[in-house]
Design a protein around this motif. Sequence first.
Motif, PDB file in Angstrom:
ATOM      1  N   LEU A 131       0.842  -1.189   0.000  1.00 38.94           N
ATOM      2  CA  LEU A 131       0.000   0.000   0.000  1.00 38.94           C
ATOM      3  C   LEU A 131       0.875   1.236   0.000  1.00 38.94           C
ATOM      4  CD1 LEU A 131      -2.896   1.237   0.331  1.00 38.94           C
ATOM      5  CD2 LEU A 131      -2.471   1.174   2.805  1.00 38.94           C
ATOM      6  N   ASP A 132       0.653   2.109  -0.970  1.00 36.00           N
ATOM      7  CA  ASP A 132       1.302   3.418  -0.961  1.00 36.00           C
ATOM      8  C   ASP A 132       0.383   4.355  -0.198  1.00 36.00           C
ATOM      9  OD1 ASP A 132       3.352   2.487  -2.641  1.00 36.00           O
ATOM     10  OD2 ASP A 132       2.239   3.039  -4.441  1.00 36.00           O
ATOM     11  N   MET A 133       0.945   5.051   0.790  1.00 34.76           N
ATOM     12  CA  MET A 133       0.172   6.006   1.589  1.00 34.76           C
ATOM     13  C   MET A 133       0.812   7.372   1.493  1.00 34.76           C
ATOM     14  SD  MET A 133      -1.922   4.585   4.649  1.00 34.76           S
ATOM     15  CE  MET A 133      -2.464   6.248   4.635  1.00 34.76           C
ATOM     16  N   GLN A 134      -0.027   8.346   1.232  1.00 34.23           N
ATOM     17  CA  GLN A 134       0.431   9.730   1.286  1.00 34.23           C
ATOM     18  C   GLN A 134      -0.210  10.360   2.516  1.00 34.23           C
ATOM     19  OE1 GLN A 134      -1.155  12.800  -1.361  1.00 34.23           O
ATOM     20  NE2 GLN A 134       0.962  13.308  -1.882  1.00 34.23           N
ATOM     21  N   ILE A 135       0.642  10.833   3.411  1.00 27.96           N
ATOM     22  CA  ILE A 135       0.163  11.461   4.638  1.00 27.96           C
ATOM     23  C   ILE A 135       0.740  12.862   4.700  1.00 27.96           C
ATOM     24  CG2 ILE A 135       0.099  11.335   7.156  1.00 27.96           C
ATOM     25  CD1 ILE A 135       0.599   8.249   6.791  1.00 27.96           C
ATOM     26  N   ASP A 136      -0.155  13.839   4.651  1.00 27.89           N
ATOM     27  CA  ASP A 136       0.243  15.247   4.688  1.00 27.89           C
ATOM     28  C   ASP A 136       1.309  15.562   3.639  1.00 27.89           C
ATOM     29  OD1 ASP A 136      -0.315  17.748   5.665  1.00 27.89           O
ATOM     30  OD2 ASP A 136       0.993  17.582   7.413  1.00 27.89           O
ATOM     31  N   GLY A 137       1.128  15.014   2.423  1.00 27.03           N
ATOM     32  CA  GLY A 137       1.998  15.323   1.285  1.00 27.03           C
ATOM     33  C   GLY A 137       3.193  14.413   1.107  1.00 27.03           C
ATOM     34  N   VAL A 138       3.429  13.482   2.017  1.00 23.94           N
ATOM     35  CA  VAL A 138       4.606  12.599   1.940  1.00 23.94           C
ATOM     36  C   VAL A 138       4.154  11.169   1.660  1.00 23.94           C
ATOM     37  CG1 VAL A 138       6.614  11.705   3.187  1.00 23.94           C
ATOM     38  CG2 VAL A 138       5.870  14.069   3.556  1.00 23.94           C
ATOM     39  N   TRP A 139       4.684  10.564   0.579  1.00 27.27           N
ATOM     40  CA  TRP A 139       4.343   9.184   0.209  1.00 27.27           C
ATOM     41  C   TRP A 139       5.275   8.205   0.893  1.00 27.27           C
ATOM     42  CZ3 TRP A 139       0.123   7.494  -2.248  1.00 27.27           C
ATOM     43  CH2 TRP A 139      -0.611   8.406  -3.022  1.00 27.27           C
ATOM     44  N   GLN A 140       4.724   7.061   1.294  1.00 26.13           N
ATOM     45  CA  GLN A 140       5.506   5.948   1.816  1.00 26.13           C
ATOM     46  C   GLN A 140       4.821   4.664   1.373  1.00 26.13           C
ATOM     47  OE1 GLN A 140       5.194   5.292   6.179  1.00 26.13           O
ATOM     48  NE2 GLN A 140       3.798   7.036   6.163  1.00 26.13           N
ATOM     49  N   THR A 141       5.599   3.588   1.280  1.00 28.89           N
ATOM     50  CA  THR A 141       5.044   2.297   0.879  1.00 28.89           C
ATOM     51  C   THR A 141       5.100   1.347   2.060  1.00 28.89           C
ATOM     52  OG1 THR A 141       5.728   2.631  -1.411  1.00 28.89           O
ATOM     53  CG2 THR A 141       5.248   0.366  -0.742  1.00 28.89           C
ATOM     54  N   LEU A 142       3.959   0.703   2.320  1.00 33.31           N
ATOM     55  CA  LEU A 142       3.864  -0.275   3.396  1.00 33.31           C
ATOM     56  C   LEU A 142       3.674  -1.658   2.786  1.00 33.31           C
ATOM     57  CD1 LEU A 142       1.317   1.650   5.653  1.00 33.31           C
ATOM     58  CD2 LEU A 142       3.794   1.533   5.957  1.00 33.31           C
ATOM     59  N   ALA A 143       4.439  -2.630   3.248  1.00 33.03           N
ATOM     60  CA  ALA A 143       4.316  -4.019   2.802  1.00 33.03           C
ATOM     61  C   ALA A 143       3.421  -4.770   3.779  1.00 33.03           C
ATOM     62  CB  ALA A 143       5.697  -4.673   2.730  1.00 33.03           C
ATOM     63  N   ASP A 153      -6.617  14.099  10.634  1.00 33.68           N
ATOM     64  CA  ASP A 153      -7.109  15.432  10.326  1.00 33.68           C
ATOM     65  C   ASP A 153      -6.182  16.196   9.380  1.00 33.68           C
ATOM     66  OD1 ASP A 153      -5.083  15.900  12.176  1.00 33.68           O
ATOM     67  OD2 ASP A 153      -6.370  16.867  13.657  1.00 33.68           O
ATOM     68  N   CYS A 154      -5.353  15.426   8.648  1.00 31.79           N
ATOM     69  CA  CYS A 154      -4.541  15.995   7.575  1.00 31.79           C
ATOM     70  C   CYS A 154      -4.903  15.247   6.286  1.00 31.79           C
ATOM     71  CB  CYS A 154      -3.052  15.874   7.886  1.00 31.79           C
ATOM     72  SG  CYS A 154      -2.420  14.186   7.851  1.00 31.79           S
ATOM     73  N   PRO A 155      -4.629  15.844   5.126  1.00 29.73           N
ATOM     74  CA  PRO A 155      -4.929  15.131   3.875  1.00 29.73           C
ATOM     75  C   PRO A 155      -4.142  13.824   3.808  1.00 29.73           C
ATOM     76  CG  PRO A 155      -4.318  17.422   3.447  1.00 29.73           C
ATOM     77  CD  PRO A 155      -4.033  17.153   4.891  1.00 29.73           C
ATOM     78  N   HIS A 156      -4.796  12.769   3.296  1.00 25.16           N
ATOM     79  CA  HIS A 156      -4.098  11.490   3.126  1.00 25.16           C
ATOM     80  C   HIS A 156      -4.726  10.711   1.975  1.00 25.16           C
ATOM     81  CE1 HIS A 156      -7.166  11.050   6.289  1.00 25.16           C
ATOM     82  NE2 HIS A 156      -7.327   9.798   5.906  1.00 25.16           N
ATOM     83  N   SER A 157      -3.915   9.841   1.382  1.00 23.11           N
ATOM     84  CA  SER A 157      -4.354   9.057   0.220  1.00 23.11           C
ATOM     85  C   SER A 157      -3.858   7.635   0.352  1.00 23.11           C
ATOM     86  CB  SER A 157      -3.788   9.646  -1.079  1.00 23.11           C
ATOM     87  OG  SER A 157      -4.243  10.952  -1.281  1.00 23.11           O
ATOM     88  N   TYR A 158      -4.618   6.732  -0.265  1.00 27.27           N
ATOM     89  CA  TYR A 158      -4.266   5.312  -0.324  1.00 27.27           C
ATOM     90  C   TYR A 158      -4.143   4.954  -1.794  1.00 27.27           C
ATOM     91  CZ  TYR A 158      -6.806   5.811   4.087  1.00 27.27           C
ATOM     92  OH  TYR A 158      -7.267   6.243   5.294  1.00 27.27           O
ATOM     93  N   ARG A 159      -3.067   4.247  -2.172  1.00 26.60           N
ATOM     94  CA  ARG A 159      -2.872   3.884  -3.583  1.00 26.60           C
ATOM     95  C   ARG A 159      -2.313   2.469  -3.673  1.00 26.60           C
ATOM     96  NH1 ARG A 159       1.125   7.763  -6.287  1.00 26.60           N
ATOM     97  NH2 ARG A 159       2.613   6.514  -5.131  1.00 26.60           N
ATOM     98  N   ASN A 160      -2.848   1.712  -4.630  1.00 28.95           N
ATOM     99  CA  ASN A 160      -2.337   0.370  -4.907  1.00 28.95           C
ATOM    100  C   ASN A 160      -1.694   0.387  -6.284  1.00 28.95           C
ATOM    101  OD1 ASN A 160      -1.781  -2.301  -5.336  1.00 28.95           O
ATOM    102  ND2 ASN A 160      -3.889  -3.003  -5.281  1.00 28.95           N
ATOM    103  N   ALA A 161      -0.369   0.402  -6.327  1.00 29.28           N
ATOM    104  CA  ALA A 161       0.363   0.408  -7.588  1.00 29.28           C
ATOM    105  C   ALA A 161       0.670  -1.009  -8.073  1.00 29.28           C
ATOM    106  CB  ALA A 161       1.666   1.201  -7.421  1.00 29.28           C
ATOM    107  N   GLN A 162       0.192  -2.007  -7.334  1.00 33.52           N
ATOM    108  CA  GLN A 162       0.466  -3.405  -7.658  1.00 33.52           C
ATOM    109  C   GLN A 162      -0.519  -3.934  -8.709  1.00 33.52           C
ATOM    110  OE1 GLN A 162       3.261  -4.672  -5.892  1.00 33.52           O
ATOM    111  NE2 GLN A 162       3.244  -2.522  -5.323  1.00 33.52           N
ATOM    112  N   GLN A 163      -0.256  -5.142  -9.204  1.00 38.56           N
ATOM    113  CA  GLN A 163      -1.129  -5.802 -10.174  1.00 38.56           C
ATOM    114  C   GLN A 163      -2.171  -6.694  -9.502  1.00 38.56           C
ATOM    115  OE1 GLN A 163      -0.958  -5.150 -13.537  1.00 38.56           O
ATOM    116  NE2 GLN A 163       0.481  -3.587 -12.819  1.00 38.56           N
TER     117      GLN A 163
END
Length: 178
Positions: A131-143, A153-163
């Motif tokens: 899972l790629d997570m963006q928390i307050d503008g900073v992306w990190q990848t969690l396995a 209470d800050c902007p955040h996003s969840y992204r799946n760049a996998q197949q």
Amino acid sequence: MDITTHLAARLKQLRQSGGLSLTQAAELTGVSKAMLGQIERNESSPTVATLWKIATGFNVPLSEFLVTPTPAPRPVYDPQSNGMTITPLFPYDAQLRFDHFAITLAPGAQSDSTPHEAGVIEHVVVISGALDMQIDGVWQTLAAGEGVRFAGDCPHSYRNAQQTPTQFHSLIHYPAKA
């Protein structure tokens, strides 16, 4: 009662119990009057991001919209357009002030979340995939097996760049109400 019918009824109930017009509810939530009306009439299924905006605006837990009074064994919310499926594992607990969700993110899907209510803390733990997570503008990848705790209470996003789909849990703590 299915989940979308419950969601529509609950939104209308919250709005009316607060004595709010659709225009006032739109100002409160940041969701357009037209969209709120469509949701209330069960003509539209909002994305998870939109549901979060509504829950934050009305100052209620997300599970208010996802758990019906007589729930199915595993109620699932799956808005068609964004590739995110949410299953409440433990609906909102008023004493402990938390929701616990199992979430599946389809390959290539991304869900952007506006800031939640001040004081909300979110814990995310990846069950399978990455899972790629963006928390307050900073992306990190969690396995799988990794997690992160952050201020919701800050902007955040969840992204799946996998197949393959990514599965994770989200435990959300809400602040005590004054």
